[in-house]
Design an enzyme around this catalytic site. Structure first.
Site, PDB file in Angstrom:
ATOM      1  N   HIS A  50      -1.188  22.536  69.767  1.00 11.62           N
ATOM      2  CA  HIS A  50      -1.766  23.237  68.622  1.00 11.62           C
ATOM      3  C   HIS A  50      -0.812  24.345  68.190  1.00 11.62           C
ATOM      4  CE1 HIS A  50      -3.514  25.600  72.096  1.00 11.62           C
ATOM      5  NE2 HIS A  50      -2.913  26.536  71.412  1.00 11.62           N
TER       6      HIS A  50
HETATM    7  C1  T46 Z   1      -3.106  28.792  74.163  1.00 10.95           C
HETATM    8  C2  T46 Z   1      -3.028  28.153  75.508  1.00 10.95           C
HETATM    9  C3  T46 Z   1      -2.043  28.760  76.428  1.00 10.95           C
HETATM   10  C4  T46 Z   1     -12.834  29.491  74.461  1.00 10.95           C
HETATM   11  O1  T46 Z   1     -14.047  29.282  74.281  1.00 10.95           O
HETATM   12  N1  T46 Z   1     -12.355  30.788  74.458  1.00 10.95           N
HETATM   13  C5  T46 Z   1     -11.055  31.080  74.657  1.00 10.95           C
HETATM   14  O2  T46 Z   1     -10.670  32.268  74.644  1.00 10.95           O
HETATM   15  C6  T46 Z   1     -10.134  30.003  74.828  1.00 10.95           C
HETATM   16  C7  T46 Z   1      -8.650  30.291  75.036  1.00 10.95           C
HETATM   17  C8  T46 Z   1     -10.615  28.716  74.830  1.00 10.95           C
HETATM   18  N2  T46 Z   1     -11.946  28.485  74.648  1.00 10.95           N
HETATM   19  C9  T46 Z   1     -12.430  27.090  74.682  1.00 10.95           C
HETATM   20  C10 T46 Z   1     -11.965  26.208  73.523  1.00 10.95           C
HETATM   21  C11 T46 Z   1     -11.964  24.822  74.150  1.00 10.95           C
HETATM   22  O3  T46 Z   1     -13.245  24.259  74.059  1.00 10.95           O
HETATM   23  O4  T46 Z   1     -11.933  26.466  75.857  1.00 10.95           O
HETATM   24  C12 T46 Z   1     -11.655  25.095  75.618  1.00 10.95           C
HETATM   25  C13 T46 Z   1     -10.225  24.779  76.002  1.00 10.95           C
HETATM   26  O5  T46 Z   1      -9.340  25.440  75.083  1.00 10.95           O
HETATM   27  P1  T46 Z   1      -8.016  24.740  74.534  1.00 10.95           P
HETATM   28  O6  T46 Z   1      -8.243  23.289  74.385  1.00 10.95           O
HETATM   29  O7  T46 Z   1      -7.593  25.498  73.318  1.00 10.95           O
HETATM   30  O8  T46 Z   1      -7.014  24.988  75.750  1.00 10.95           O
HETATM   31  P2  T46 Z   1      -5.437  24.930  75.753  1.00 10.95           P
HETATM   32  O9  T46 Z   1      -4.995  25.092  77.149  1.00 10.95           O
HETATM   33  O10 T46 Z   1      -4.934  23.763  75.009  1.00 10.95           O
HETATM   34  O11 T46 Z   1      -4.999  26.236  74.926  1.00 10.95           O
HETATM   35  C14 T46 Z   1      -5.343  27.520  75.406  1.00 10.95           C
HETATM   36  C15 T46 Z   1      -5.589  28.459  74.236  1.00 10.95           C
HETATM   37  O12 T46 Z   1      -6.656  27.921  73.422  1.00 10.95           O
HETATM   38  C16 T46 Z   1      -4.366  28.652  73.381  1.00 10.95           C
HETATM   39  O13 T46 Z   1      -4.561  29.759  72.522  1.00 10.95           O
HETATM   40  O14 T46 Z   1      -2.128  29.293  73.650  1.00 10.95           O
HETATM   41  O15 T46 Z   1      -4.286  28.066  76.184  1.00 10.95           O
END
Ligand code: T46
Length: 138
Positions: A50
């Site tokens: 993303h």
């Molecule tokens: C990034 C990398 C390093 C939340 O509800 N609150 C939060 O603060 C975050 C970070 C995530 N979430 C939820 C959203 C999704 O349903 O947790 C789930 C997993 O998040 P995501 O798929 O975005 O995870 P990554 O590892 O792909 O990305 C995360 C961060 O979203 C992003 O900003 O830079 O970690």
């Protein structure tokens, strides 16, 4: 490629352990409003895929090794986070992918804002359109 900076933090080493730190106005330019961390990362797992439209972040890996693949639509760079003293300061706007290179790695993030799903671009085709047409109008 512009939009990121790798910084080695100051550190204070002692027999009792090593202390590293970073501060607004020195290593980072923004207030941190949210901290999150991803742990128990299996070897070889990939996350991210993303871009953020406005969020600024500082990332570091206090244990293990995480490779951060950054793309701006033209170029690609890989940053290896493999030391607690190494931080990656990320401006908004770059596509990012994360690859755990060690079982149990930990990735910590300090972010400039609270969680807002509408700040994410999670589709690479949409990202390329955004980079080429909308990024500089925000
Ligand atoms: C990034 C990398 C390093 C939340 O509800 N609150 C939060 O603060 C975050 C970070 C995530 N979430 C939820 C959203 C999704 O349903 O947790 C789930 C997993 O998040 P995501 O798929 O975005 O995870 P990554 O590892 O792909 O990305 C995360 C961060 O979203 C992003 O900003 O830079 O970690």
């Amino acid at each position: 490629m512009k939009g990121f900076n790798v910084v080695i933090t100051p550190k204070i080493a002692a027999h009792e352990g090593t202390l590293s730190f970073f501060e607004k106005g020195k290593e980072i330019a923004f207030d941190i409003k949210r901290i999150y961390y991803i742990y128990d990362l299996p070897l070889g797992c990939r996350r991210g895929f993303h871009a953020h439209k406005e969020l600024q972040q500082v990332l570091f890996c206090p244990w293990g090794r995480v490779d951060v693949i950054l793309k701006d639509g033209k170029e690609q760079e890989t940053i290896i986070l493999d030391s607690p003293e190494k931080i990656l300061v990320l401006e908004a706007g770059l596509w990012r992918e994360f690859l755990s290179q060690k079982e149990g790695s930990i990735l910590c993030v300090g972010a400039s804002d609270i969680y807002k799903e509408d700040d994410y671009i999670r589709d690479y085709t949409q990202y390329i359109q955004w980079v080429n047409h909308e990024k500089n109008t925000i």
